[in-house]
Write a protein that holds these residues in place. Structure first.
Motif, PDB file in Angstrom:
ATOM      1  N   GLU A  97       7.120   5.577   2.376  1.00 26.75           N
ATOM      2  CA  GLU A  97       6.285   4.519   1.755  1.00 26.75           C
ATOM      3  C   GLU A  97       6.732   4.558   0.186  1.00 26.75           C
ATOM      4  N   ALA A  98       6.628   5.487  -0.406  1.00 26.77           N
ATOM      5  CA  ALA A  98       6.898   5.727  -1.830  1.00 26.77           C
ATOM      6  C   ALA A  98       8.324   5.076  -2.076  1.00 26.77           C
ATOM      7  N   GLY A 144      -5.751   6.665   1.767  1.00 27.03           N
ATOM      8  CA  GLY A 144      -5.585   5.076   1.227  1.00 27.03           C
ATOM      9  C   GLY A 144      -4.234   4.470   1.440  1.00 27.03           C
ATOM     10  N   LEU A 145      -3.450   5.059   2.119  1.00 30.04           N
ATOM     11  CA  LEU A 145      -1.932   4.604   2.277  1.00 30.04           C
ATOM     12  C   LEU A 145      -1.825   3.852   3.700  1.00 30.04           C
ATOM     13  N   ARG A 146      -1.470   2.486   3.598  1.00 26.02           N
ATOM     14  CA  ARG A 146      -1.082   1.939   5.027  1.00 26.02           C
ATOM     15  C   ARG A 146       0.187   2.259   5.202  1.00 26.02           C
ATOM     16  N   ALA A 161      -0.275  10.630  -6.931  1.00 25.83           N
ATOM     17  CA  ALA A 161      -1.527  11.097  -7.229  1.00 25.83           C
ATOM     18  C   ALA A 161      -2.528  10.175  -6.754  1.00 25.83           C
ATOM     19  N   GLU A 162      -2.029   8.906  -6.475  1.00 26.46           N
ATOM     20  CA  GLU A 162      -3.030   7.754  -5.962  1.00 26.46           C
ATOM     21  C   GLU A 162      -3.368   8.066  -4.398  1.00 26.46           C
ATOM     22  N   HIS A 163      -2.462   8.496  -3.769  1.00 28.09           N
ATOM     23  CA  HIS A 163      -2.490   8.769  -2.150  1.00 28.09           C
ATOM     24  C   HIS A 163      -2.359  10.219  -1.903  1.00 28.09           C
TER      25      HIS A 163
END
Ligand SMILES: [Fe+2]
Length: 179
Positions: A60-61, A163-165, A156-158
């Motif tokens: 995803e990244a 919260g990752l789709r 850091a956000e996930h």
């Protein structure tokens, strides 16, 4: 948005995104190798679950941060390299999803894990020999540093994928949407 002047020193010191991607690839290889020595379901789950999550976050990244820039700035093969990567990411995601439908350590679980391993190994080689050299050849040092910051922020956000789709994506549509 990242300001290369304001963060010049940081940009100089920062890893570039392709180095961070290679770090993940090394972790994947070690993770799959560690699975060879995990001989009960508890150990297998302890290795596979974080590895599977890491594979999902990484794909995803790359789709959020690396490939849109490769499409816009890369060489003449950038679209094909991106479509290949997306196809591989979809196969890896599907194999991970399949592994979760089975008991850890069962034959069906191992089959799915091996599909993920094989697809991932092929994918890493292609990315390292084609997409990443293309990107390094066409992106500025500043962009590589800026995307490294975005990469770290994405992780850091996930944390742990929270919260990752995680979604399969149509490779051709992805290229079209990001051109
Ligand atoms: Fe990758």
């Amino acid at each position: 948005m990242f300001d290369a002047d304001r963060h010049g020193r940081w940009a100089d010191l920062m890893d570039d995104i392709t180095a961070l991607i290679l770090d993940d690839h090394a972790a994947f290889r070690r993770g799959f190798a560690r699975l060879d020595d995990a001989d009960d379901p508890r150990g297998q789950a302890a290795v596979w679950e974080p590895l599977a999550r890491h594979l999902e976050i990484h794909a995803e990244a790359e789709e959020a941060i690396l490939y849109p820039h490769l499409i816009r700035r890369g060489g003449p093969d950038a679209d094909d390299e991106t479509e290949d990567a997306l196809r591989d990411h979809n196969k890896i995601r599907d194999a991970i999803a399949e592994s979760r439908r089975h008991d850890t350590g069962s034959d069906a679980w191992w089959r799915a894990v091996w599909v993920a391993r094989r697809e991932n190994s092929e994918h890493l080689a292609e990315e390292e020999d084609e997409a990443l050299p293309d990107f390094r050849g066409h992106a500025s040092d500043e962009l590589r540093a800026e995307l490294a910051v975005q990469w770290l922020a994405f992780y850091a956000e996930h944390p742990g994928g929270r919260g990752l789709r995680v979604t399969d994506k149509d490779p051709e549509k992805f290229v079209e949407d990001n051109s």
